[in-house]
Design an enzyme around this catalytic site. Sequence first.
Site, PDB file in Angstrom:
ATOM      1  N   GLU A 205     -74.725   5.274 -17.174  1.00  0.00           N
ATOM      2  CA  GLU A 205     -74.802   5.111 -18.621  1.00  0.00           C
ATOM      3  C   GLU A 205     -75.556   6.191 -19.401  1.00  0.00           C
ATOM      4  O   GLU A 205     -76.559   5.908 -20.079  1.00  0.00           O
ATOM      5  CB  GLU A 205     -75.395   3.733 -18.948  1.00  0.00           C
ATOM      6  CG  GLU A 205     -74.514   2.591 -18.483  1.00  0.00           C
ATOM      7  CD  GLU A 205     -74.960   1.229 -18.984  1.00  0.00           C
ATOM      8  OE1 GLU A 205     -76.087   1.130 -19.520  1.00  0.00           O
ATOM      9  OE2 GLU A 205     -74.194   0.266 -18.832  1.00  0.00           O
TER      10      GLU A 205
ATOM     11  N   GLU B 276     -69.334  -1.764 -14.149  1.00  0.00           N
ATOM     12  CA  GLU B 276     -70.198  -2.805 -14.722  1.00  0.00           C
ATOM     13  C   GLU B 276     -69.431  -3.562 -15.779  1.00  0.00           C
ATOM     14  O   GLU B 276     -68.872  -2.969 -16.701  1.00  0.00           O
ATOM     15  CB  GLU B 276     -71.452  -2.211 -15.384  1.00  0.00           C
ATOM     16  CG  GLU B 276     -72.651  -2.068 -14.505  1.00  0.00           C
ATOM     17  CD  GLU B 276     -73.916  -1.750 -15.306  1.00  0.00           C
ATOM     18  OE1 GLU B 276     -74.078  -2.309 -16.415  1.00  0.00           O
ATOM     19  OE2 GLU B 276     -74.719  -0.951 -14.824  1.00  0.00           O
TER      20      GLU B 276
END
Length: 387
Positions: free
Chosen positions: A172, A284
């Site tokens: 991320e 995710e």
Amino acid sequence: MAFLSRVVSFGLASALFAGWGSAEILYAGVNSAGGEFAQQNIPGAFGIDYQFINQSAIDFFFASGANTIRVPFLLERMCPLETGLGSTLNETYFKAFQDAVTYITMNGGYAILDAHNYMRYNDPSMQPQSGSIIGNSTDSKASTTENLAAFWSEVAKRFVRNPNVIFGIMNEPHDMPTELVLTNDQAMIDAIRNAGAQQLILVPGNGFTGAQRWLNSTCEGCKPNAEVLTAIQDPLNNFAFDMHLYFDNDTSGTHEECTQAAPTNIIPATTWLRENNYTAFLSEFGAGGNNPCFQTLNNTIKWMEQNPQFIGWTYWAAGPLWGDYFLSVEPGIGVQSNTTWPIVLEPHIRSYSPMVRCGVSESRRVEGVSGVIKALEGCLGLTLPGF
């Protein structure tokens, strides 16, 4: 190694070839979070501040048909702050991580090595915001792109002979120029390949690598991932874009209500992948344990099954230290272990059985038997006889 004989076969080649004619999920499972916990305690104590897996939980997921576990680690633990980001590792922490990876892969699964650092290093205490952005030349405390490449070169050398390892090079990235994400991504890919590792690489984008915003700017002055990341180059062409997806009102995954429409939220990214002949891995995604969220998750997984641009998924999250975390599916402990797992996730996974057992999925689809054989050789580092 012991598991090589299980993954090299003409039957596997036939399965891959058949699967590429229609949608097929090659990888499915969960995150086993915990190696990145207690970020304020560096290096921390194993079993108290951090822990990678419960072996019994891995056994449970594999018995249910899963074949992939994403294993987060923290760069500040893997690379001591005294020596900085690079090729010098904390061998105690690495050994605990390696033990987890070995357990997963020697039991026939894939282990995603997840650097859970948001493209930052030196202060994880308030993740995802704290720490210096790697490669930021205006920050004197920041590690360099070369430091990051040196780290992955070292790790790749240590796992080069394990074909069931997948490199999740950075979790991320966010709030930075997308061109810097590209620069760092490319440096990590180059380092891994120059180390001789041929396994699948998952390549993240900016904006927390959110699938729902792949075609949009994610910070002031930031270009969309879709405009920048087409410049990624992999000499083995064995990569997929790493995407995340949450369904609450701010897409943070911190609320139990699902308000984001699925699969509408990933149609633009899917179209971009298709038009550019790329694949993606949803490493995710998570949602609350309630009926609207069950439907949202089901619709999302069905979309991936129907669109071959998505090669796999890992749910957020299992892990040994979650306690009563509302997204936990850790068997026997997690809040969702008796709801989301048996109601939504496990039925999909069981429908894939038996799943392919080799870390292959080219980012640009190959065609024909020769293409399948080339993909297998890229994964295993072998030349298969007779071709």
